[in-house]
Motif scaffolding. Structure first.
Motif, PDB file in Angstrom:
ATOM      1  N   UNK A 166     -14.059 -14.122  -7.419  1.00 41.97           N
ATOM      2  CA  UNK A 166     -12.793 -14.709  -7.857  1.00 41.97           C
ATOM      3  C   UNK A 166     -12.411 -14.220  -9.251  1.00 41.97           C
ATOM      4  N   UNK A 167     -13.371 -14.176 -10.164  1.00 35.75           N
ATOM      5  CA  UNK A 167     -13.086 -13.674 -11.511  1.00 35.75           C
ATOM      6  C   UNK A 167     -12.667 -12.211 -11.437  1.00 35.75           C
ATOM      7  N   UNK A 168     -13.352 -11.416 -10.609  1.00 35.19           N
ATOM      8  CA  UNK A 168     -13.009 -10.007 -10.470  1.00 35.19           C
ATOM      9  C   UNK A 168     -11.567  -9.837 -10.007  1.00 35.19           C
ATOM     10  N   UNK A 169     -11.168 -10.589  -8.996  1.00 35.70           N
ATOM     11  CA  UNK A 169      -9.784 -10.506  -8.496  1.00 35.70           C
ATOM     12  C   UNK A 169      -8.786 -10.851  -9.596  1.00 35.70           C
ATOM     13  N   UNK A 170      -9.102 -11.884 -10.365  1.00 38.24           N
ATOM     14  CA  UNK A 170      -8.195 -12.291 -11.435  1.00 38.24           C
ATOM     15  C   UNK A 170      -8.118 -11.227 -12.527  1.00 38.24           C
ATOM     16  N   UNK A 171      -9.259 -10.645 -12.905  1.00 37.90           N
ATOM     17  CA  UNK A 171      -9.253  -9.578 -13.906  1.00 37.90           C
ATOM     18  C   UNK A 171      -8.484  -8.362 -13.392  1.00 37.90           C
ATOM     19  N   UNK A 172      -8.615  -8.052 -12.117  1.00 43.65           N
ATOM     20  CA  UNK A 172      -7.856  -6.930 -11.555  1.00 43.65           C
ATOM     21  C   UNK A 172      -6.357  -7.194 -11.639  1.00 43.65           C
ATOM     22  N   UNK A 173      -5.945  -8.436 -11.400  1.00 43.70           N
ATOM     23  CA  UNK A 173      -4.521  -8.779 -11.525  1.00 43.70           C
ATOM     24  C   UNK A 173      -4.066  -8.704 -12.984  1.00 43.70           C
ATOM     25  N   UNK A 174      -4.926  -9.116 -13.902  1.00 48.76           N
ATOM     26  CA  UNK A 174      -4.612  -9.004 -15.334  1.00 48.76           C
ATOM     27  C   UNK A 174      -4.370  -7.540 -15.684  1.00 48.76           C
ATOM     28  N   UNK A 175      -5.273  -6.663 -15.271  1.00 45.91           N
ATOM     29  CA  UNK A 175      -5.137  -5.243 -15.595  1.00 45.91           C
ATOM     30  C   UNK A 175      -3.910  -4.633 -14.932  1.00 45.91           C
ATOM     31  N   UNK A 176      -3.608  -5.056 -13.732  1.00 45.08           N
ATOM     32  CA  UNK A 176      -2.404  -4.573 -13.057  1.00 45.08           C
ATOM     33  C   UNK A 176      -1.147  -5.014 -13.800  1.00 45.08           C
ATOM     34  N   UNK A 177      -1.146  -6.250 -14.268  1.00 43.47           N
ATOM     35  CA  UNK A 177      -0.013  -6.761 -15.043  1.00 43.47           C
ATOM     36  C   UNK A 177       0.153  -5.973 -16.337  1.00 43.47           C
ATOM     37  N   UNK A 178      -0.952  -5.673 -16.983  1.00 39.93           N
ATOM     38  CA  UNK A 178      -0.909  -4.902 -18.233  1.00 39.93           C
ATOM     39  C   UNK A 178      -0.382  -3.493 -17.967  1.00 39.93           C
ATOM     40  N   UNK A 179      -0.858  -2.902 -16.877  1.00 42.36           N
ATOM     41  CA  UNK A 179      -0.393  -1.545 -16.531  1.00 42.36           C
ATOM     42  C   UNK A 179       1.109  -1.562 -16.262  1.00 42.36           C
ATOM     43  N   UNK A 180       1.580  -2.557 -15.549  1.00 39.77           N
ATOM     44  CA  UNK A 180       2.994  -2.657 -15.194  1.00 39.77           C
ATOM     45  C   UNK A 180       3.868  -2.920 -16.422  1.00 39.77           C
ATOM     46  N   UNK A 181       3.400  -3.779 -17.304  1.00 45.63           N
ATOM     47  CA  UNK A 181       4.237  -4.246 -18.419  1.00 45.63           C
ATOM     48  C   UNK A 181       3.855  -3.676 -19.778  1.00 45.63           C
ATOM     49  N   UNK A 182       2.780  -2.911 -19.855  1.00 46.97           N
ATOM     50  CA  UNK A 182       2.267  -2.455 -21.141  1.00 46.97           C
ATOM     51  C   UNK A 182       3.058  -1.367 -21.817  1.00 46.97           C
ATOM     52  N   UNK A 183       3.740  -0.579 -21.080  1.00 48.15           N
ATOM     53  CA  UNK A 183       4.475   0.526 -21.691  1.00 48.15           C
ATOM     54  C   UNK A 183       5.874   0.147 -22.141  1.00 48.15           C
ATOM     55  N   UNK A 184       6.212  -1.136 -21.975  1.00 49.51           N
ATOM     56  CA  UNK A 184       7.567  -1.567 -22.339  1.00 49.51           C
ATOM     57  C   UNK A 184       7.727  -1.771 -23.819  1.00 49.51           C
TER      58      UNK A 184
END
Length: 134
Positions: free
Chosen positions: A116-134
């Motif tokens: 469960x923690x792994x899935x949540x961390x993967x979503x965190x990283x995906x969110x950062x990838x999506x929104x980080x370059x803005x």
């Protein structure tokens, strides 16, 4: 064997730290500690170092479940997430791989929490990838 999950992005360091904290919060993690390694090394050793932050992240519900199964697991908590500048000027966000982390306990009852923690961390990283370059 890899022991982190990570994402490398282009973006302003401080903005990526803030985005990381916000993304962790969306997944139910609070940041219990925020260690500014650059500042600490300058103050304690008078050494220059790249921008580097260690965020101690904890999801209370998941931590409680894990501690109920393995009381000594507290020695491995909170889960660390690091944000640092790379040599090429980009920013890397890296989270401890929870499956590797709890693997040292050799307790299969922790597998569901780690997953469960792994899935949540993967979503965190995906969110950062999506929104980080803005």
């Amino acid at each position: 064997m890899p022991y982190t999950l990570h994402e490398k992005i282009d973006g302003d360091f401080d903005a990526v730290v803030e985005l990381t904290i916000n993304s962790l919060e969306k997944e139910g993690f609070g940041v219990l500690c925020d260690i500014d390694v650059q500042k600490t090394l300058k103050e304690k050793l008078d050494e220059d170092f790249r921008n580097y932050r260690i965020l101690g992240a904890c999801n209370p519900q998941l931590a409680h479940r894990a501690l109920e199964e393995e009381i000594e697991l507290g020695a491995l908590l909170p889960c660390n997430v690091i944000v640092y500048e790379t040599d090429d000027g980009s920013v890397t966000v890296s989270a401890v791989d929870p499956e590797q982390l709890v693997g040292v306990a050799d307790n299969s009852k922790l597998d569901s929490v780690a997953n469960e923690v792994q899935k949540r961390f993967e979503r965190v990283l995906s969110d950062i990838e999506t929104n980080g370059g803005e």
